[in-house]
Design a protein around this motif. Structure first.
Motif, short mmCIF file in Angstrom:
data_model
loop_
_atom_site.label_atom_id
_atom_site.label_comp_id
_atom_site.label_asym_id
_atom_site.label_seq_id
_atom_site.Cartn_x
_atom_site.Cartn_y
_atom_site.Cartn_z
N ASP A 13 0.68 -1.02 0.64
CA ASP A 13 -0.20 0.37 -0.17
C ASP A 13 1.03 1.76 0.39
OD1 ASP A 13 0.91 -0.48 2.48
OD2 ASP A 13 -0.42 0.36 3.78
N ASP A 14 1.92 1.06 0.14
CA ASP A 14 3.07 1.93 -0.06
C ASP A 14 4.46 2.39 -1.81
OD1 ASP A 14 4.15 4.58 1.02
OD2 ASP A 14 5.82 3.66 2.19
N ALA A 15 3.80 1.79 -2.09
CA ALA A 15 4.07 2.18 -3.87
C ALA A 15 3.37 2.35 -4.33
CB ALA A 15 4.01 0.83 -4.39
N TRP A 16 3.84 3.10 -5.67
CA TRP A 16 3.02 4.62 -6.75
C TRP A 16 2.86 3.46 -7.29
CZ3 TRP A 16 8.10 8.03 -8.44
CH2 TRP A 16 8.41 8.77 -7.47
N ARG A 388 18.15 14.63 4.75
CA ARG A 388 18.08 13.44 5.21
C ARG A 388 16.53 13.07 5.16
NH1 ARG A 388 18.30 12.39 10.35
NH2 ARG A 388 16.57 11.88 11.92
N ALA A 389 15.65 13.49 4.13
CA ALA A 389 14.69 13.04 3.74
C ALA A 389 15.11 12.26 2.20
CB ALA A 389 13.30 13.72 3.25
N ALA A 390 15.57 12.32 1.87
CA ALA A 390 15.90 11.68 0.52
C ALA A 390 16.60 10.69 0.89
CB ALA A 390 17.02 12.32 -0.26
N PHE A 391 17.28 11.04 1.56
CA PHE A 391 18.02 9.39 2.32
C PHE A 391 17.22 8.28 2.53
CE2 PHE A 391 19.96 6.83 6.18
CZ PHE A 391 21.35 6.72 5.86
N LEU A 397 12.21 4.80 -3.97
CA LEU A 397 12.20 5.55 -5.55
C LEU A 397 13.31 4.26 -6.19
CD1 LEU A 397 13.92 9.49 -5.10
CD2 LEU A 397 11.74 8.73 -6.13
N ARG A 398 14.07 3.75 -5.69
CA ARG A 398 14.73 2.91 -6.52
C ARG A 398 13.63 1.88 -7.20
NH1 ARG A 398 19.09 -1.21 -4.49
NH2 ARG A 398 17.95 -2.39 -3.55
N ASP A 399 12.83 1.73 -6.56
CA ASP A 399 12.01 0.32 -7.40
C ASP A 399 11.42 1.69 -8.74
OD1 ASP A 399 12.26 -0.97 -5.03
OD2 ASP A 399 9.95 -1.22 -4.49
N ALA A 400 10.88 2.92 -8.45
CA ALA A 400 10.88 3.47 -9.87
C ALA A 400 11.11 3.54 -10.48
CB ALA A 400 9.84 4.72 -8.96
#
Length: 537
Positions: A13-16, A388-391, A397-400
């Protein structure tokens, strides 16, 4: 209950959605300055074809075992780029025959006893966040089946010693659950790897994970007081002590053992009062090399900052922390009581060292006090908060990126200061030659020591659709050969697994390898536990 994705990182439920990703893809490509391809969709679980299980657990263990498609597929791979690509394509080469979720040590003992009698290999799963091939059930043909051992049902803080500031915690506790239980007494382990959300205490210990602190207590090793594990030959538990000179340490042998010497079930770890004050600044340097000079000065000053991470200009730009014209140092200090360790004064001393080599910062953005944010929470709209947020969002993001046709993967090492420049040049050159047109390699320093840094490299490139695995294997081999030749370690905190074995074999001394084989034979004579990891199967 939320269900983990059967491929890749995180929860279903947390995937784009494909529609969301198609809408976001042009902006992401423009920001990364990398051209991807048409957004593709992963193979749905109902379309995945798995071989029939070769073995089945006895009735007495059936209630804690599963062999449905989701359980087997979601435990077939870890979370490396290659693992994500395979799962995305619906390729599950080594699915476990059975997934077991023990509720306590008696269940673990019963499962190991059954596995020994049924000739079944046992792969401790942890949180499944391995990026080095540590959890896949790639086993020798001599076994009749494979069991993935998931300790997520053993996730409690069993005991807290407030006098000695230590806690006994079950190995299956995920980072957030562990911290939530400690928070009731205003305590914290203060260990935040990037995988914090989905990785476990047992996994951290088994892989010698690196955590929150960029200096001093950089690894889980520094926080472990004693470890308990169940082996096919019996229980293994070290005495709980602040330190001991009584021969080689039993718990140190389990640290980094990657599941081959026993199933870690619980550990006593050092906890501390939750920090109440922190200071933080983002320092700019005209070159990455100048930033390295500042890092070394800070690491050798005795200041012991909690955060001391240098990010090269391009990675700083991609994470939104800067405009890409300067390398960025994230520098911070924290304390339970500011009166005992004036964090603002410590920061000023660190900033003075940065200024001596040309470092610059925005004084208005410097924080010299205030509450410390928790894992994954940014500190505002500034450079540090953006980084920090990007980390913590990077694994999602890598899945995307896989769906978009962008290769994104990392590798890390450690080296002494006087050899860093040569290693950095050799690795970036070797990787650059194989990445090809349109790709790039960036570097940040994740941890620092008085005698050297831990460089962490990120590779981004247009993926060769259908040949992603071969593409990454070429890049990784070239970069890692250069890294080892320059004197670095095959891994600073990502473990060896199956992916790093051939380089680990070159790094370790031959007599030590023989000693490790002997230890394995003593506690696991049938070679059931994670065969092929660290030593030959």
């Amino acid at each position: 209950m939320r269900r983990r994705k059967h491929w890749g990182w995180g929860y279903e439920d947390d995937a784009w959605s494909p529609q969301q990703l198609r809408a976001a893809a042009p902006g992401l490509e423009e920001h990364l300055r990398i051209a991807g391809g048409e957004v593709q969709e992963p193979v749905a679980l109902e379309d995945v074809v798995l071989p029939a299980p070769r073995v089945a657990p006895p009735a007495a263990l059936a209630s804690i075992c599963a062999a449905d498609a989701h359980a087997r597929a979601s435990h077939a791979w870890g979370c490396s780029y290659a693992d994500v690509v395979r799962g995305f394509r619906g390729r599950f080469d080594f699915p476990p025959d059975v997934v077991a979720r023990p509720r306590g040590e008696r269940d673990v003992e019963a499962l190991l006893e059954w596995a020994a009698g049924a000739n079944v290999a046992v792969i401790p799963y942890g949180g499944g966040t391995s990026v080095s091939g540590g959890v896949q059930c790639e086993i020798p043909a001599r076994f009749d089946g494979a069991l993935s051992l998931d300790l997520s049902g053993m996730d409690r803080v069993l005991q807290i010693d407030e006098v000695s500031q230590a806690a006994c915690i079950q190995a299956g506790a995920l980072g957030p659950a562990l911290e939530k239980q400690l928070r009731a007494l205003d305590l914290t382990l203060r260990f935040y790897p990037q995988s914090f959300e989905l990785s476990t205490l047992g996994g951290w210990i088994a892989t010698r994970a690196g955590g929150h602190f960029a200096t001093a207590e950089t690894h889980i090793d520094d926080l472990v007081e004693s470890v308990r594990a169940i082996t096919p030959s019996g229980a293994w538990q070290s005495r709980r002590l602040p330190g001991s000179g009584a021969g080689p340490s039993p718990d140190r042998m389990l640290l980094g053992s990657e599941g081959i010497l026993g199933v870690i079930t619980e550990a006593w770890v050092r906890v501390r009062p939750r920090p109440q004050a922190h200071s933080l600044a983002a320092v700019r340097f005209g070159t990455f090399e100048t930033g390295i000079d500042a890092l070394r000065a800070i690491a050798q000053s005795g200041l012991r900052p909690s955060n001391c991470r240098l990010i090269d200009a391009e990675e700083a730009r991609m994470t939104g922390a800067s405009d890409g014209t300067a390398a960025l140092l994230v520098l911070g200090f924290e304390a339970a009581q500011d009166a005992l360790a004036p964090v603002g004064e410590l920061l000023d001393r660190g900033l003075h060292l940065c200024a001596e080599v040309g470092g610059e910062w925005d004084e208005g953005a410097v924080r010299r006090g205030g509450r410390v944010p928790g894992a994954g929470r940014g500190t505002g709209g500034d450079a540090v908060g953006a980084w920090r947020a990007a980390f913590f969002r990077a694994p999602y993001l890598r899945d995307a990126f896989v769906a978009m046709g962008i290769l994104s993967e990392t590798f890390e090492t450690a080296i002494t200061w006087e050899r860093f420049a040569a290693l950095h040049a050799a690795v970036t050159a070797a990787a650059g030659e194989t990445i090809g047109t349109g790709g790039r390699i960036t570097c940040r320093i994740s941890h620092v020591y008085p005698d050297g840094p831990a460089p962490y490299f990120t590779v981004l490139a247009p993926a060769r659709r259908g040949a992603e695995l071969e593409q990454w294997a070429q890049i990784k081999a070239a970069a890692t050969d250069a890294l080892i030749a320059a004197g670095g370690t095959i891994t600073h905190h990502h473990a060896v697994g199956r992916d790093h074995r051939r380089w680990y074999d070159r790094q370790r001394p031959a007599p030590f390898a023989a000693a490790l084989r002997a230890a394995k034979a003593a506690v696991d004579p049938a070679g059931l536990l994670n065969p092929g990891v660290l030593i030959e199967a």
